[in-house]
Design an enzyme around this catalytic site. Structure first.
Site, PDB file in Angstrom:
ATOM      1  N   ASP A 152       0.823  -1.203   0.000  1.00 39.66           N
ATOM      2  CA  ASP A 152       0.000   0.000   0.000  1.00 39.66           C
ATOM      3  C   ASP A 152       0.856   1.252   0.000  1.00 39.66           C
ATOM      4  OD1 ASP A 152      -2.550  -1.529   0.549  1.00 39.66           O
ATOM      5  OD2 ASP A 152      -1.393  -2.067   2.297  1.00 39.66           O
TER       6      ASP A 152
ATOM      7  N   ASP B 202      -1.020  -2.774  -4.033  1.00 35.63           N
ATOM      8  CA  ASP B 202      -1.387  -1.353  -4.001  1.00 35.63           C
ATOM      9  C   ASP B 202      -0.143  -0.494  -4.193  1.00 35.63           C
ATOM     10  OD1 ASP B 202      -4.028  -1.973  -3.869  1.00 35.63           O
ATOM     11  OD2 ASP B 202      -4.360  -1.179  -1.852  1.00 35.63           O
TER      12      ASP B 202
ATOM     13  N   TYR C  46      -1.689   4.112  -6.558  1.00 34.58           N
ATOM     14  CA  TYR C  46      -2.952   4.803  -6.250  1.00 34.58           C
ATOM     15  C   TYR C  46      -3.309   5.846  -7.306  1.00 34.58           C
ATOM     16  CZ  TYR C  46      -2.853   2.581  -1.635  1.00 34.58           C
ATOM     17  OH  TYR C  46      -2.833   1.667  -0.620  1.00 34.58           O
TER      18      TYR C  46
ATOM     19  N   ASN D 164      -6.022  -4.038  -5.009  1.00 38.69           N
ATOM     20  CA  ASN D 164      -7.219  -3.451  -5.646  1.00 38.69           C
ATOM     21  C   ASN D 164      -6.892  -2.176  -6.408  1.00 38.69           C
ATOM     22  OD1 ASN D 164      -6.906  -2.828  -2.737  1.00 38.69           O
ATOM     23  ND2 ASN D 164      -8.463  -1.278  -3.154  1.00 38.69           N
TER      24      ASN D 164
ATOM     25  N   HIS E 111     -12.309  -2.626   5.275  1.00 38.03           N
ATOM     26  CA  HIS E 111     -12.002  -3.900   4.625  1.00 38.03           C
ATOM     27  C   HIS E 111     -12.302  -5.118   5.492  1.00 38.03           C
ATOM     28  CE1 HIS E 111     -10.242  -1.335   1.699  1.00 38.03           C
ATOM     29  NE2 HIS E 111      -9.179  -1.047   2.405  1.00 38.03           N
TER      30      HIS E 111
ATOM     31  N   HIS F  15      -3.416  -4.000   2.201  1.00 41.12           N
ATOM     32  CA  HIS F  15      -4.800  -3.544   2.093  1.00 41.12           C
ATOM     33  C   HIS F  15      -5.275  -2.701   3.276  1.00 41.12           C
ATOM     34  CE1 HIS F  15      -8.472  -3.472  -0.083  1.00 41.12           C
ATOM     35  NE2 HIS F  15      -9.138  -4.347   0.626  1.00 41.12           N
ATOM     36  N   VAL F  16      -5.173  -3.229   4.467  1.00 44.94           N
ATOM     37  CA  VAL F  16      -5.610  -2.492   5.645  1.00 44.94           C
ATOM     38  C   VAL F  16      -4.448  -1.602   6.068  1.00 44.94           C
ATOM     39  CG1 VAL F  16      -6.378  -2.716   8.014  1.00 44.94           C
ATOM     40  CG2 VAL F  16      -7.034  -4.427   6.318  1.00 44.94           C
ATOM     41  N   HIS F  17      -4.663  -0.319   6.149  1.00 45.18           N
ATOM     42  CA  HIS F  17      -3.534   0.575   6.415  1.00 45.18           C
ATOM     43  C   HIS F  17      -3.211   0.661   7.897  1.00 45.18           C
ATOM     44  CE1 HIS F  17      -3.878   2.718   2.293  1.00 45.18           C
ATOM     45  NE2 HIS F  17      -3.957   1.420   2.203  1.00 45.18           N
TER      46      HIS F  17
END
Ligand SMILES: *[C@@H]1O[C@H](CO)[C@@H](O)[C@H](O)[C@H]1NC(C)=O
Ligand SMILES: *[C@@H]1O[C@H](CO)[C@@H](O)[C@H](O)[C@H]1NC(C)=O
Ligand SMILES: *[C@@H]1O[C@H](CO)[C@@H](O)[C@H](O)[C@H]1NC(C)=O
Ligand SMILES: *[C@@H]1O[C@H](CO)[C@@H](O)[C@H](O)[C@H]1NC(C)=O
Ligand SMILES: [Fe+2]
Length: 424
Positions: free
Chosen positions: A166, A195, A198, A232, A327, A354-356
């Site tokens: 991410d 990720d 962005y 994603n 998420h 995914h999960v920040h």
């Protein structure tokens, strides 16, 4: 704690969140709660996005593993003015003889954006554990970089992976990369859990933000391989502007050696590197029963020879376990399908993004979990030998040498073997 089994799932986040399912007796935890703050992207005229000088100079240089065992490297770069040469000239530090490899060049259009000339060149038959120099941009402005190949695949080969996910291109992203670079425990290869740029957060998925990301990350991606997982933010599905081919920018820009592991898609594949066997999965490709990804994984797991690669690592973008509202449970359907296999085949750890936020769970399966929170940062997975690896989490707000969370991993396959042997 009544927990038996499993793999550790670390979710790396925002720069890596690791959601890991860790081990046996978790006494973890930290009371730290992350501020909810919006990250701010670095403006396009930032130093990190500067284009290299010179006519048609290669930019956005990045490398990844090119084969199954670590003797090949895919070198990628972009030229803006003209296609130029796809040739890479390379030589080892020990033997200055120059070799030449030819690559390919591709371009794509995304709505109103026309890409530069994207080059990919696979250089192979490299020696293990050797420093190589490589030169790109032959014919116009050339630039030279270097990397070190991994040691020969084998059970007793220590190796240090960095974990980032991410990443994006905010000021925090820059801090994450700097902390990774300054960490006294130097990672040799990045396991990137998805990720990337962005760019899809911008109007019409402004693909110039894919280019700026490539220039920003080059200071690391040109010198050590990044092992890519699709997230994603790589999907770039935008039917409202006629863009209906998922992953178009990602697949043009980032190549992976999926064919070397008999995969039929770049979104799931495996590599061996030193003492690790790394399986990359796609949270955004079909993985239900009878799908290509499911069938591939079913055949892949039994192939892992733990006498050759004691450490079995799985990468996914969406974590199988996650305690955040964001998420929440998105990884649940993959967990239901694949977790029984991860248990059966004694996967050591699952790294996700995914999960920040940084989380790691106990070594669990099914529903039990226990979490630690952290925030932006990166992690290091330092394989010491067949039985021991040390995992540490490094937050951006701490000094470079500060370890915010850490744990020993005891190899799921070998640790009990060895305990057994020594008690006989
Ligand atoms: C990014 O980090 C590097 C290294 O710390 C620094 O030199 C550079 O000025 C930073 N750029 C921005 C825009 O923050
Ligand atoms: C790179 O070349 C090696 C050696 O020929 C081959 O095994 C590997 O599959 C190639 N990788 C790609 C991505 O073409
Ligand atoms: C597993 O790897 C070991 C060590 O490299 C090797 O001796 C053995 O033959 C391999 N087993 C199989 C089934 O390939
Ligand atoms: C493996 O590494 C751990 C941690 O450094 C150490 O305690 C252990 O003795 C090592 N095992 C062997 C067989 O060297
Ligand atoms: Fe994500």
């Amino acid at each position: 704690m009544g927990i038996h089994w499993c793999s550790v799932i670390v979710s790396v986040l925002g720069f890596l969140v690791l959601e890991s399912v860790l081990f046996v007796d978790g006494g973890l935890t930290s009371s730290f709660i992350r501020k909810v703050e919006k990250t701010i992207d670095m403006p396009l005229d930032s130093d990190v996005f500067r284009e290299p000088p010179g006519y048609n100079a290669p930019q956005q240089v990045h490398i990844t593993q090119g084969d199954h065992v670590g003797k090949a490297v895919i070198v990628s770069w972009v030229t803006m003015e003209e296609p130029g040469s796809t040739t890479v000239v390379y030589w080892s530090e020990n033997n200055k003889k120059k070799f030449i490899a030819k690559g390919i060049v591709t371009t794509y259009i995304f709505y109103n954006y026309i890409s530069g000339f994207i080059h990919h060149c696979n250089i192979s038959d490299l020696e293990y554990d050797t420093k190589y120099y490589y030169e790109v941009g032959i014919g116009h402005t050339t630039r030279t970089f270097w990397f070190t190949t991994p040691p020969k695949v084998g059970p007793d080969v220590p190796y240090t992976f960095g974990l980032i996910g991410d990443l994006g291109q905010s000021f925090d992203s820059n801090a994450t990369l700097t902390h990774y670079e300054m960490n006294p425990t130097q990672g040799k290869t990045v396991l990137f859990v998805g990720d990337i740029s962005y760019a899809d957060n911008y109007p019409d998925h402004d693909n110039t933000r894919w280019d700026s990301w490539g220039r920003f990350a080059e200071r690391n991606t040109a010198y050590q391989p990044w092992i890519w997982t699709a997230g994603n933010h790589e999907i770039d599905f935008a039917p409202e502007i006629g863009e209906t081919e998922p992953f178009k920018p990602y697949t043009h820009r980032y190549q992976v050696p999926f064919e070397a592991s008999q995969s039929t898609s770049p979104f799931w594949y495996s590599i061996k590197r030193a003492s690790a066997y790394i399986i990359v999965l796609s949270s955004y490709s079909a993985y239900g029963k009878y799908t290509p990804q499911y069938e591939w994984l079913e055949h892949e797991l039994p192939k892992v020879n733990r006498s050759e690669t004691p450490w079995l690592i799985v990468m996914t973008h969406s974590p199988l376990y996650n305690s955040y509202i964001y998420h929440y449970m998105e990884g649940e359907s993959m967990r239901v399908l694949f977790e029984p296999w991860f248990v059966k085949y004694k996967v050591d750890v699952v790294f996700s993004g995914h999960v920040h936020a940084y989380e790691r769970s106990e070594r669990i399966s099914n529903i039990e979990y226990d979490i630690v929170n952290g925030n932006y940062g990166h992690a290091i997975f330092d394989i010491k030998n067949k039985t021991h690896a040390y995992h540490s989490w490094h937050r951006n707000q701490d000094g470079y040498a500060v370890v915010a969370d850490s744990m020993w991993f005891y190899n799921r396959y070998w640790y009990h073997h060895e305990q057994h042997a020594s008690s006989k």
